[in-house]
Structures are given as structure tokens and as C-alpha cells.
Design an enzyme around this catalytic site. Structure first.
Site, PDB file in Angstrom:
ATOM      1  N   ASP A 102       0.808  -1.227   0.000  1.00  0.00           N
ATOM      2  CA  ASP A 102       0.000   0.000   0.000  1.00  0.00           C
ATOM      3  C   ASP A 102       0.836   1.270   0.000  1.00  0.00           C
ATOM      4  O   ASP A 102       0.420   2.304   0.511  1.00  0.00           O
ATOM      5  CB  ASP A 102      -0.960   0.030   1.212  1.00  0.00           C
ATOM      6  CG  ASP A 102      -1.778  -1.228   1.317  1.00  0.00           C
ATOM      7  OD1 ASP A 102      -2.268  -1.683   0.274  1.00  0.00           O
ATOM      8  OD2 ASP A 102      -1.919  -1.766   2.425  1.00  0.00           O
TER       9      ASP A 102
ATOM     10  N   GLY B 232       1.639   2.891  -2.664  1.00  0.00           N
ATOM     11  CA  GLY B 232       1.288   3.725  -3.820  1.00  0.00           C
ATOM     12  C   GLY B 232       1.951   3.231  -5.101  1.00  0.00           C
ATOM     13  O   GLY B 232       2.159   3.997  -6.036  1.00  0.00           O
TER      14      GLY B 232
ATOM     15  N   GLY C 236      -4.562  -4.964  -3.471  1.00  0.00           N
ATOM     16  CA  GLY C 236      -5.090  -4.143  -4.560  1.00  0.00           C
ATOM     17  C   GLY C 236      -4.257  -2.910  -4.782  1.00  0.00           C
ATOM     18  O   GLY C 236      -3.565  -2.442  -3.890  1.00  0.00           O
ATOM     19  N   HIS C 237      -4.289  -2.425  -6.010  1.00  0.00           N
ATOM     20  CA  HIS C 237      -3.660  -1.153  -6.332  1.00  0.00           C
ATOM     21  C   HIS C 237      -4.766  -0.176  -6.641  1.00  0.00           C
ATOM     22  O   HIS C 237      -5.685  -0.515  -7.370  1.00  0.00           O
ATOM     23  CB  HIS C 237      -2.827  -1.263  -7.604  1.00  0.00           C
ATOM     24  CG  HIS C 237      -1.620  -2.109  -7.449  1.00  0.00           C
ATOM     25  ND1 HIS C 237      -0.770  -2.005  -6.391  1.00  0.00           N
ATOM     26  CD2 HIS C 237      -1.118  -3.066  -8.241  1.00  0.00           C
ATOM     27  CE1 HIS C 237       0.211  -2.865  -6.550  1.00  0.00           C
ATOM     28  NE2 HIS C 237       0.014  -3.538  -7.661  1.00  0.00           N
TER      29      HIS C 237
ATOM     30  N   GLY D 211     -11.310  -3.615   2.340  1.00  0.00           N
ATOM     31  CA  GLY D 211     -11.971  -2.525   3.048  1.00  0.00           C
ATOM     32  C   GLY D 211     -11.578  -2.441   4.515  1.00  0.00           C
ATOM     33  O   GLY D 211     -12.079  -1.599   5.258  1.00  0.00           O
ATOM     34  N   ARG D 212     -10.641  -3.310   4.944  1.00  0.00           N
ATOM     35  CA  ARG D 212     -10.224  -3.302   6.352  1.00  0.00           C
ATOM     36  C   ARG D 212      -9.471  -2.015   6.676  1.00  0.00           C
ATOM     37  O   ARG D 212      -8.640  -1.577   5.879  1.00  0.00           O
ATOM     38  CB  ARG D 212      -9.239  -4.466   6.623  1.00  0.00           C
ATOM     39  CG  ARG D 212      -9.849  -5.831   6.556  1.00  0.00           C
ATOM     40  CD  ARG D 212      -8.893  -6.894   7.101  1.00  0.00           C
ATOM     41  NE  ARG D 212      -7.786  -7.173   6.195  1.00  0.00           N
ATOM     42  CZ  ARG D 212      -6.975  -8.238   6.332  1.00  0.00           C
ATOM     43  NH1 ARG D 212      -7.135  -9.091   7.322  1.00  0.00           N
ATOM     44  NH2 ARG D 212      -6.009  -8.444   5.487  1.00  0.00           N
ATOM     45  N   PRO D 213      -9.730  -1.410   7.873  1.00  0.00           N
ATOM     46  CA  PRO D 213      -8.925  -0.243   8.251  1.00  0.00           C
ATOM     47  C   PRO D 213      -7.468  -0.670   8.395  1.00  0.00           C
ATOM     48  O   PRO D 213      -7.181  -1.720   8.973  1.00  0.00           O
ATOM     49  CB  PRO D 213      -9.500   0.191   9.601  1.00  0.00           C
ATOM     50  CG  PRO D 213     -10.430  -0.869  10.043  1.00  0.00           C
ATOM     51  CD  PRO D 213     -10.718  -1.786   8.896  1.00  0.00           C
TER      52      PRO D 213
END
Ligand code: GDP
Length: 424
Positions: A12, A14, A39-40, A303-305
Site C-alpha cells: 500500500d 502507492g 489491490g492497487h 476494506g479493512r482499516p
């Protein structure tokens, strides 16, 4: 000429944005490891997209996108992803899938779920995409290569023999229903028809492309600290996240990789369990999470914080070293503009001794962060195009970190879109 875009940390960072940006001048973009478990996020003229298995070059019609042999290929997921972008106005991407890529089977996903259930509180924080069972089977030599879908006799025999073992585990270890071989074979016929238009001898294609002087990008998933050998084992992923593995997971010579762009985020975030020395909690973490990334730091797939922390020079120096970094892309710097002061983790205290070398996991578990605090710049830096135009405190932050990690920061990302970039 092959360039790799990889992560220095927990993922994550970027990478999607940097790959999308570099793909403007590339001919080929390749995914070489991992699967649909991460995911990107990419923001471009078509909108905001979360890609899971498709390479980040799919938004350009001049780019050939490749899913390499090193990837855990979930065929229906890839098909959904293609449909998902085409339905939103993106032209049908040019895509090749390696005939040597192996297939995530429906039972891999089941085993992932059942094993997490069985482990309860001791689980590894899997995304339950079947990745660990997939790679276990690959190395146990009971995986299915894409090419095998096209040989009916082999396929039929293999389904029988593999299920004989899987069903014993399903029924006796997990107390779940067995899988019917005929049904699985039917599913695989469906997979064969879906994947057929894309199947290619990828390593040969890349060999020729390299000879012709094409620009080839290797796109990594996750980051160094999730590498099964060099990361925070066992809280790692199941395939190598290192640029070096790009040679294997795509099928190119290792010496072809001339540039390694390692992406580092201006603060830290992590998903899943495992030691995270510079982690912060409470309101401080909530605020950074809410302001982070583009619309908050929540997993692109789950979608996890995300867990949040300050920039970690120890982990990032190590992360860059193991990648063989030639360039650091320093991302999401704009997010820190709200802070009066910015703590940075510059060392780990382990058993009363301070070190700036990243330790093995058993030592890492005992590490406490040594923090230094730098002054913030208290303004919005989005839209700035020249390094000299950044506020002095912002440049000081970049230069402080560059010195600590020991690799040149040649790109600074100050916003989510393609053009939010400062070259140095
Ligand atoms: P990846 O898996 O390494 O590609 O990382 P993510 O998809 O999690 O990307 C991180 C998030 O940050 C995404 O929402 C991006 O759109 C966003 N992003 C990337 N670069 C920047 C940047 O420089 N500034 C801001 N604000 N967001 C960015």
C-alpha cells in the site's frame, strides 16, 4: 530495458499510481507474483479503480499487459476485473496470461477460510483469497498450470488424484463437505474457455520484446516486509515481493532489470497481523488513517482499516536494500501537511540497545521505536511541480529520510493522480 516498481514496506505504498505513471512511456507491464489478495488504487481520466490482478497498464492502449507465471491466477476474478473496467468506459485492454501461470482453485479459497477458522485467534490475518493454500500446492507440485486446462486426459486424472487427498482433509480435519470431481472438472472447463483468448508463451514474448528494446515494467505487489524469506516471517505473503523475483515470475533474465524503483510512503501503514514498531493508536492514528491515501487508509481489496504508524527509517532502509533500489519514489507526502510536528522512527531499541539495522522476527517482536521529531510544513503541497517550490520543512523531511535510508529519492508524489509528481 526492464524496470521494476516494488514496495519497501508492508504494501500500500502507492505502487499502482507510480506504475500507472511510468506506464505512460512503457510498452509492457507485468504482474509477476501474488494474486487477487491485495489491490492497487489508480486514479485517472476514467475514474478511480482498484485493480487486484490486472497489471496497472490496462488503462493505456499502447501497453501490453501480462500476468506472469509467478502470479496466483484466479480466472473468474480476472474476468470480472476486465468486465469491471470495460463497463466503465476503459477500452478492452491488451492482455496476455502465461501458459505457465497456476490457477487458484475453488478449494484453495475454501481451505484458506477453513484454516483461519480452525486457527481462531492465532490466525495470520489472511485475506482468504486462497493464496497460501495455492502456493503450498504449487510447491507441493499438485498445482494446475493454465496449459493443463487444455489437455483433457491430464486434467481429468489430476482432478481425481488431487481431490482424493483434499477430500480427506475437508471431511476429517475441517468437517466440511467433500468436493465432487465431476463438478470440479466442469468448473475447470469453464475456466479454460474464459482464459483461452489470453494464453501465451510469455517468456518468449518478453525475450523478443527485450531484444527489440521495448520498455518493460515489472509491477510488484505488497513490499519487502511481506517477503517470505526477507520479511517478517511468518506474517508474510506466500510469494516473493522482491524485484529479483520479477525475473522468475515473468521469465526474463535477471540482468535485464536495469532500474528498481522502490516505493516508500511518507508515513507507515500495514494490514494483517505482525510486528509494526512505529505503529500509533487512538486519535492520532484515526486522524492519519482518515486523511491518508486518497480517501482514507482502508484496504483496496478488503476494506479493512489499515494499521497506521510514523515513517520507519529502519524498516525502509532494509526494505530498499533488499529490493536493490536504484530510485526511491516517496509517496503520499501531501497527507502530512496537517501536522505541527512529524515523528520519524530512526532506530529500534532491543534489550536496551539501539540499532538501525532491521532485525529477524524474534528480535523485532521486542523492538521499541526510537523517535525523532521534525517540524511540519502546515500547508497543502498538492499542485507543486518543482522540488525547490516545496516548503523548506517539507524538503528537510525528505532529505532527512533520504539520508537515513541511504537511497536517492528521485520522485516525490504529492497527490493521487498521474501528474502529481515531482522529479528530482
Ligand atoms: P499500492 O498497493 O502500493 O498501489 O497502494 P494503494 O493502492 O493502497 O495506494 C495507496 C493510496 O494512496 C491509493 O488510494 C492511492 O490513490 C493513493 N495515493 C498514491 N499516491 C498518492 C499521493 O501522493 N498522495 C495522496 N494523497 N494519495 C496517493
Amino acid at each position: 530495458m526492464v524496470k521494476a516498481v516494488v514496495g519497501a514496506n508492508w504494501g500500500d505504498e502507492g505502487k499502482g499510481k507510480i506504475t500507472d505513471m511510468l506506464a505512460q512511456d512503457a510498452d509492457i507491464v507485468i504482474r509477476f507474483q501474488g494474486g487477487a489478495n491485495a489491490g492497487h488504487t489508480i486514479v485517472n481520466k476514467y475514474g478511480k479503480f482498484a485493480l487486484h490482478t490486472l497489471p496497472s497498464g490496462v488503462f493505456y492502449d499502447h501497453v501490453t499487459n501480462i500476468i506472469g507465471n509467478g502470479v496466483a491466477l484466479n480466472i473468474p476474478k480476472v474476468m470480472d476485473e476486465i468486465k469491471g473496467i470495460v463497463d466503465r468506459g476503459v477500452p478492452m485492454p491488451k492482455l496476455k496470461i502465461s501458459n505457465r501461470a497456476q490457477i487458484v482453485m475453488p478449494y484453495h479459497i475454501l481451505f484458506d477460510q477453513y484454516e483461519e477458522e480452525r486457527l481462531g485467534g492465532k490466525s495470520f490475518g489472511s485475506t482468504k483469497s486462497g493464496i497460501a493454500p495455492f502456493y503450498s500446492d504449487k510447491y507441493a507440485k499438485i498445482g494446475f498450470q493454465v496449459s493443463e486446462l487444455f489437455d483433457e486426459d491430464t486434467l481429468k486424472d489430476k482432478v481425481q488424484s488431487v481431490l482424493a487427498v483434499k477430500n480427506i482433509l475437508l471431511e476429517n480435519l475441517y468437517h466440511k463437505p467433500a468436493i465432487d470431481p465431476a463438478e470440479l472438472l466442469e468448473t475447470l472447463h469453464g475456466y479454460r474457455d474464459m482464459v483461452a483468448p489470453y494464453v501465451a508463451d510469455v517468456s518468449k514474448f518478453l525475450w523478443d520484446a527485450e531484444k527489440e528494446g521495448k520498455i518493460i515494467l515489472l509491477e510488484g505487489q505488497l513490499g519487502t516486509l511481506k517477503d517470505p524469506d526477507h520479511g517478517i516471517y511468518p506474517m508474510v505473503t506466500s510469494s516473493s515481493t522482491l524485484a529479483a523475483y520479477g525475473a522468475i515470475g515473468a521469465g526474463i533474465p535477471p540482468y535485464a532489470i536495469k532500474q528498481v524503483v522502490t516505493v516508500c510512503k511518507a508515513y507507515s501503514s500495514a494490514v494483517g497481523a505482525g510486528a509494526f514498531v512505529s505503529e500509533i493508536f487512538g486519535d492520532e492514528a484515526d486522524e492519519l488513517r482518515r486523511r491518508g491515501g486518497d480517501g482514507g487508509e482502508y484496504g483496496a481489496t478488503t476494506g479493512r482499516p489499515r494499521r497506521m504508524g510514523w515513517f520507519d527509517c529502519v524498516a525502509s532502509k532494509y526494505g530498499c536494500r533488499l529490493q536493490g533500489t536504484t530510485d526511491v519514489a516517496f509517496t503520499v507526502l501531501d497527507v502530512l501537511g496537517y501536522l505541527d510536528e512529524i515523528p520519524v522512527c530512526t532506530g529500534y531499541e532491543i534489550n536496551g540497545k539501539v540499532t538501525d539495522e532491521f532485525p529477524v522476527t524474534v528480535e523485532l517482536e521486542k523492538a521499541k521505536p526510537v523517535l525523532e521529531t521534525l517540524p511540519g510544513w502546515k500547508c497543502d503541497i498538492r499542485g507543486i511541480k518543482k522540488y525547490e517550490d516545496l516548503p523548506e520543512n517539507c524538503r528537510n523531511y525528505i532529505e532527512f529520510i533520504e539520508k537515513r535510508i541511504g537511497f536517492p529519492i528521485t520522485m516525490i508524489s504529492n497527490g493521487p493522480s498521474r501528474d502529481d509528481i515531482i522529479y528530482r
